[in-house]
Design a protein around this motif. Structure first.
Motif, mmCIF file in Angstrom:
data_model
loop_
_atom_site.group_PDB
_atom_site.id
_atom_site.type_symbol
_atom_site.label_atom_id
_atom_site.label_comp_id
_atom_site.label_asym_id
_atom_site.label_seq_id
_atom_site.Cartn_x
_atom_site.Cartn_y
_atom_site.Cartn_z
ATOM 1 N N ALA A 168 0.843 -1.206 0.000
ATOM 2 C CA ALA A 168 0.000 0.000 0.000
ATOM 3 C C ALA A 168 0.875 1.252 0.000
ATOM 4 C CB ALA A 168 -0.921 -0.020 1.216
ATOM 5 N N TYR A 179 -3.938 3.575 -7.095
ATOM 6 C CA TYR A 179 -4.765 3.699 -5.892
ATOM 7 C C TYR A 179 -5.491 2.380 -5.614
ATOM 8 C CZ TYR A 179 -4.041 8.750 -5.588
ATOM 9 O OH TYR A 179 -3.481 10.001 -5.441
ATOM 10 N N ALA A 180 -5.898 1.705 -6.678
ATOM 11 C CA ALA A 180 -6.543 0.394 -6.509
ATOM 12 C C ALA A 180 -5.558 -0.601 -5.900
ATOM 13 C CB ALA A 180 -7.055 -0.117 -7.860
ATOM 14 N N LEU A 210 -5.244 0.074 -2.187
ATOM 15 C CA LEU A 210 -6.394 -0.485 -1.462
ATOM 16 C C LEU A 210 -6.246 -1.991 -1.303
ATOM 17 C CD1 LEU A 210 -9.193 -0.295 -0.193
ATOM 18 C CD2 LEU A 210 -10.173 -0.420 -2.506
ATOM 19 N N LEU A 252 -3.890 -2.864 1.495
ATOM 20 C CA LEU A 252 -4.525 -2.787 2.818
ATOM 21 C C LEU A 252 -5.396 -4.008 3.082
ATOM 22 C CD1 LEU A 252 -5.517 0.993 2.952
ATOM 23 C CD2 LEU A 252 -3.604 -0.122 4.103
ATOM 24 N N LEU A 253 -6.122 -4.456 2.055
ATOM 25 C CA LEU A 253 -6.974 -5.642 2.200
ATOM 26 C C LEU A 253 -6.125 -6.884 2.473
ATOM 27 C CD1 LEU A 253 -9.635 -5.096 -0.627
ATOM 28 C CD2 LEU A 253 -9.818 -4.562 1.810
ATOM 29 N N SER A 261 -7.766 -10.651 -3.074
ATOM 30 C CA SER A 261 -7.063 -9.363 -3.053
ATOM 31 C C SER A 261 -5.630 -9.519 -3.545
ATOM 32 C CB SER A 261 -7.065 -8.784 -1.633
ATOM 33 O OG SER A 261 -8.382 -8.562 -1.180
#
Length: 463
Positions: free
Chosen positions: A55, A99-100, A103, A106-107, A117
């Motif tokens: 991330a 940005y995806a 995310l 983080l997942l 993920s």
């Protein structure tokens, strides 16, 4: 005599059987050790840190303007040869792309739809890796390999959203091999990084002197120019890469190796930058400390059920049919440049994907000339028409990118309905040595081919 001969044969036979029996016993011990259940703490903590680093890297790539300079400004990116169809998304698409990935990192860290993920991030990162070579880094490749390995590991078995939503995946132990596959990958990286440094310009301090001079601040310039210091950095680099994994494996030297790793990677981060790699390399130390130590420091909650004592063979097929071929490939592929004519330091053939990290400084120029086959008129091609300044700097000393540039020029003229000859005047210096001609100036690059597995004859060789 006959009896003595028979007696000797019996002794030899018994000795052979005893040796075979001992080898089988050691093999069984090794297999049993691989599948011995251990506390999951190392793997779970590594997943948490790994996801956070993913991330962080994705966000930093946007905030530092790295995405804009490498994917949004260029009209053409240097994809890996054969993957020219892989080009950046238009407009602000690559910003949303990164940005995806942030995310998804983080997942992964919190273990929410962990494999989905991580699988999606792996696909997206593979696209990033193969999409451009202007800002090539070995840790980009390493990140891809770690994602691939982690896909097969039960890193969401605890301290994850998945484990809370689906109690059936909860485990209080994992097979020992889940840690060893990660350690083996790290060991391969460091081993080949050591081997690559065993060449004259590293051993006599030539490269480290120039590297330190390039990154020296005014207060450190005098120290960095001292011969004893840049030789110390050169040989410390070799010893660190060679010894850090064995020393981390041995309990008595583990803490000292951790301190050495901390100093080494912080030094690299402060002086060389190189993104998240220093932090990623430090995260590997999690895998070497006993799971009990990791639990005591990071996971205060005790395991409610005892660790099983019997071997867990649940991942045996994955280990045999995926990881065994995978590591055979990883062990042999970095050696491929020995099968290609010429010195890889000069030709670059077999350089990538081989852990040849921070080894040399290439400088020089490449001038492209377009010749009209009818009028014989010769004009120098202005590279700024199709490449950014950064792309030009990165391209002009690397044969594969030079070839790709020539093909792009050829394609431009073909769209106009013109056939042209393309010739290249290219000279390169390695580590500030005198310039030498890299590309055969008599080769028409409108017809030149790229060989993936053998030497390209248009790259000139020297003794």
């Amino acid at each position: 005599m006959l009896k003595e001969s028979r007696f000797a044969n019996v002794l030899a036979s018994n000795s052979l059987l005893s040796t075979i029996s001992e080898l089988k016993r050691k093999r069984d011990q090794f297999v049993s050790a691989l599948f011995t259940p251990i506390d999951y703490s190392q793997l779970v903590l590594f997943r948490i840190v790994f996801g956070l680093l993913i991330a962080l890297h994705s966000v930093q790539s946007v905030s530092s303007d790295w995405v804009r300079r490498n994917f949004m400004l260029p009209s053409y990116t240097f994809s890996h040869i054969g993957m020219d169809w892989l080009q950046p998304l238009p407009g602000d698409g690559m910003l949303y792309y990164f940005y995806a990935m942030a995310l998804l990192g983080l997942l992964i860290s919190i273990g929410f739809f962990y494999r989905w993920s991580l699988g999606l991030f792996t696909i997206l990162w593979t696209g990033v890796y193969f999409m451009q070579k202007t800002a090539y880094n070995n840790h980009h490749y390493l990140l891809l390999l770690l994602c691939l390995i982690m896909l097969f590991l039960p890193a969401n078995c605890a301290y994850s959203v998945d484990a809370k939503l689906k109690p059936s995946i909860r485990r209080n132990a994992i097979p020992q091999w889940c840690i060893w596959v990660l350690i083996l990958q790290v060991g391969i990286v460091y081993f080949y990084a050591t081997v690559a440094k065993l060449y004259p310009d590293w051993l006599d301090g030539t490269f480290t002197r120039e590297m330190l001079r390039k990154h020296a601040t005014p207060t450190l310039e005098n120290l960095y120019s001292q011969k004893w210091f840049y030789l110390f950095i050169a040989y410390a680099g070799i010893l660190f890469d060679l010894m850090v994994v064995p020393l981390l494996l041995w309990r008595r030297t583990r803490f000292l190796a951790f301190i050495a790793s901390l100093i080494f990677h912080v030094f690299n981060k402060l002086h060389l930058g190189i993104g998240i790699f220093p932090f990623l390399a430090l995260s590997f130390t999690i895998l070497f400390f006993p799971p009990e130590t990791i639990r005591r420091i990071f996971f205060r909650k005790k395991i409610t059920a005892p660790i099983p004592v019997h071997a867990d063979y649940s991942g045996k097929k994955i280990l045999i049919y995926f990881f065994v071929p995978y590591f055979i490939f990883q062990s042999l592929f970095p050696l491929r440049h020995w099968l290609i004519e010429g010195d890889v330091l000069w030709t670059e053939e077999g350089h990538r994907l081989s852990w040849r990290m921070m080894l040399r400084n290439r400088s020089g120029y490449s001038k492209f000339y377009v010749v009209d086959p009818v009028t014989k008129e010769k004009k120098r091609y202005k590279l700024k028409r199709i490449l950014t300044k950064k792309q030009i700097r990165g391209m002009q000393t690397k044969p594969d990118m030079i070839w790709q540039t020539a093909q792009k020029i050829k394609e431009e003229y073909q769209k106009k309905g013109k056939e042209v000859h393309i010739y290249i005047d290219s000279k390169v210096s390695i580590n500030k040595k005198p310039l030498r001609r890299l590309i055969d100036p008599n080769i028409d690059f409108a017809k030149a081919k790229w060989n993936y597995f053998t030497h390209n004859e248009w790259i000139l060789l020297y003794e």
